[in-house]
Design a protein around this motif. Structure first.
Motif, mmCIF file in Angstrom:
data_model
loop_
_atom_site.group_PDB
_atom_site.id
_atom_site.type_symbol
_atom_site.label_atom_id
_atom_site.label_comp_id
_atom_site.label_asym_id
_atom_site.label_seq_id
_atom_site.Cartn_x
_atom_site.Cartn_y
_atom_site.Cartn_z
ATOM 1 N N MET A 1 0.842 -1.199 0.000
ATOM 2 C CA MET A 1 0.000 0.000 0.000
ATOM 3 C C MET A 1 0.882 1.257 0.000
ATOM 4 O O MET A 1 1.986 1.244 0.511
ATOM 5 N N GLN A 2 0.346 2.309 -0.554
ATOM 6 C CA GLN A 2 1.054 3.565 -0.726
ATOM 7 C C GLN A 2 1.260 4.286 0.610
ATOM 8 O O GLN A 2 0.330 4.432 1.392
ATOM 9 N N LYS A 3 2.489 4.754 0.855
ATOM 10 C CA LYS A 3 2.779 5.598 2.016
ATOM 11 C C LYS A 3 2.582 7.053 1.609
ATOM 12 O O LYS A 3 2.716 7.411 0.430
ATOM 13 N N TYR A 4 2.246 7.889 2.583
ATOM 14 C CA TYR A 4 2.060 9.318 2.345
ATOM 15 C C TYR A 4 2.882 10.109 3.350
ATOM 16 O O TYR A 4 2.996 9.708 4.509
ATOM 17 N N GLU A 5 3.438 11.239 2.884
ATOM 18 C CA GLU A 5 4.267 12.093 3.730
ATOM 19 C C GLU A 5 3.590 13.435 3.962
ATOM 20 O O GLU A 5 3.055 14.035 3.037
ATOM 21 N N CYS A 6 3.639 13.884 5.214
ATOM 22 C CA CYS A 6 3.121 15.209 5.551
ATOM 23 C C CYS A 6 4.026 16.263 4.932
ATOM 24 O O CYS A 6 5.243 16.260 5.158
ATOM 25 N N ASP A 7 3.438 17.172 4.149
ATOM 26 C CA ASP A 7 4.206 18.229 3.494
ATOM 27 C C ASP A 7 4.748 19.243 4.495
ATOM 28 O O ASP A 7 5.714 19.947 4.207
ATOM 29 N N VAL A 8 4.156 19.307 5.676
ATOM 30 C CA VAL A 8 4.539 20.307 6.666
ATOM 31 C C VAL A 8 5.694 19.815 7.544
ATOM 32 O O VAL A 8 6.696 20.498 7.705
ATOM 33 N N CYS A 9 5.547 18.603 8.114
ATOM 34 C CA CYS A 9 6.539 18.155 9.101
ATOM 35 C C CYS A 9 7.333 16.919 8.701
ATOM 36 O O CYS A 9 8.295 16.564 9.366
ATOM 37 N N GLY A 10 6.925 16.246 7.617
ATOM 38 C CA GLY A 10 7.670 15.088 7.158
ATOM 39 C C GLY A 10 7.225 13.753 7.745
ATOM 40 O O GLY A 10 7.816 12.711 7.444
ATOM 41 N N TYR A 11 6.160 13.752 8.562
ATOM 42 C CA TYR A 11 5.630 12.501 9.113
ATOM 43 C C TYR A 11 5.200 11.594 7.962
ATOM 44 O O TYR A 11 4.600 12.050 6.995
ATOM 45 N N ILE A 12 5.542 10.312 8.074
ATOM 46 C CA ILE A 12 5.145 9.330 7.059
ATOM 47 C C ILE A 12 3.983 8.503 7.596
ATOM 48 O O ILE A 12 4.112 7.868 8.651
ATOM 49 N N TYR A 13 2.856 8.517 6.872
ATOM 50 C CA TYR A 13 1.761 7.610 7.206
ATOM 51 C C TYR A 13 2.021 6.312 6.466
ATOM 52 O O TYR A 13 2.045 6.284 5.234
ATOM 53 N N ASP A 14 2.211 5.234 7.220
ATOM 54 C CA ASP A 14 2.460 3.910 6.656
ATOM 55 C C ASP A 14 1.234 3.046 6.922
ATOM 56 O O ASP A 14 0.929 2.738 8.074
ATOM 57 N N PRO A 15 0.508 2.664 5.860
ATOM 58 C CA PRO A 15 -0.706 1.865 6.053
ATOM 59 C C PRO A 15 -0.458 0.551 6.776
ATOM 60 O O PRO A 15 -1.344 0.044 7.454
ATOM 61 N N ALA A 16 0.744 -0.012 6.653
ATOM 62 C CA ALA A 16 1.053 -1.270 7.329
ATOM 63 C C ALA A 16 1.049 -1.092 8.845
ATOM 64 O O ALA A 16 0.800 -2.038 9.588
ATOM 65 N N VAL A 17 1.318 0.133 9.313
ATOM 66 C CA VAL A 17 1.365 0.433 10.745
ATOM 67 C C VAL A 17 0.065 1.076 11.219
ATOM 68 O O VAL A 17 -0.385 0.847 12.333
ATOM 69 N N GLY A 18 -0.552 1.886 10.361
ATOM 70 C CA GLY A 18 -1.744 2.641 10.756
ATOM 71 C C GLY A 18 -1.353 3.787 11.677
ATOM 72 O O GLY A 18 -0.232 4.266 11.647
ATOM 73 N N ASP A 19 -2.273 4.204 12.513
ATOM 74 C CA ASP A 19 -2.034 5.261 13.511
ATOM 75 C C ASP A 19 -2.737 4.826 14.793
ATOM 76 O O ASP A 19 -3.820 5.321 15.113
ATOM 77 N N PRO A 20 -2.129 3.869 15.519
ATOM 78 C CA PRO A 20 -2.786 3.294 16.694
ATOM 79 C C PRO A 20 -3.215 4.327 17.738
ATOM 80 O O PRO A 20 -4.251 4.164 18.373
ATOM 81 N N ASP A 21 -2.438 5.404 17.893
ATOM 82 C CA ASP A 21 -2.779 6.428 18.879
ATOM 83 C C ASP A 21 -4.080 7.141 18.536
ATOM 84 O O ASP A 21 -4.736 7.710 19.408
#
Length: 53
Positions: A1-21
């Motif tokens: 699955m495609q990863k996405y990067e925040c244009d502001v801070c560089g955070y990478i959203y990785d679908p394999a990990v999700g965002d558990p918090d």
């Protein structure tokens, strides 16, 4: 699955990990994130993310 990067801070959203918090399960694609989901690092919306090459 495609990863996405925040244009502001560089955070990478990785679908394999999700965002558990934020209650986002692993395996959730970026397109399936809720419209009100925000970057866990800086708080900007999904419209401030770009696909990672």
């Amino acid at each position: 699955m495609q990863k996405y990067e925040c244009d502001v801070c560089g955070y990478i959203y990785d679908p394999a990990v999700g965002d558990p918090d934020s209650g986002i399960e692993p395996g959730t694609s970026f397109d399936d994130l809720p419209d009100d989901w925000v970057c866990p690092e800086c708080g900007v919306g999904k419209d401030e993310f770009s696909p990672v090459e």
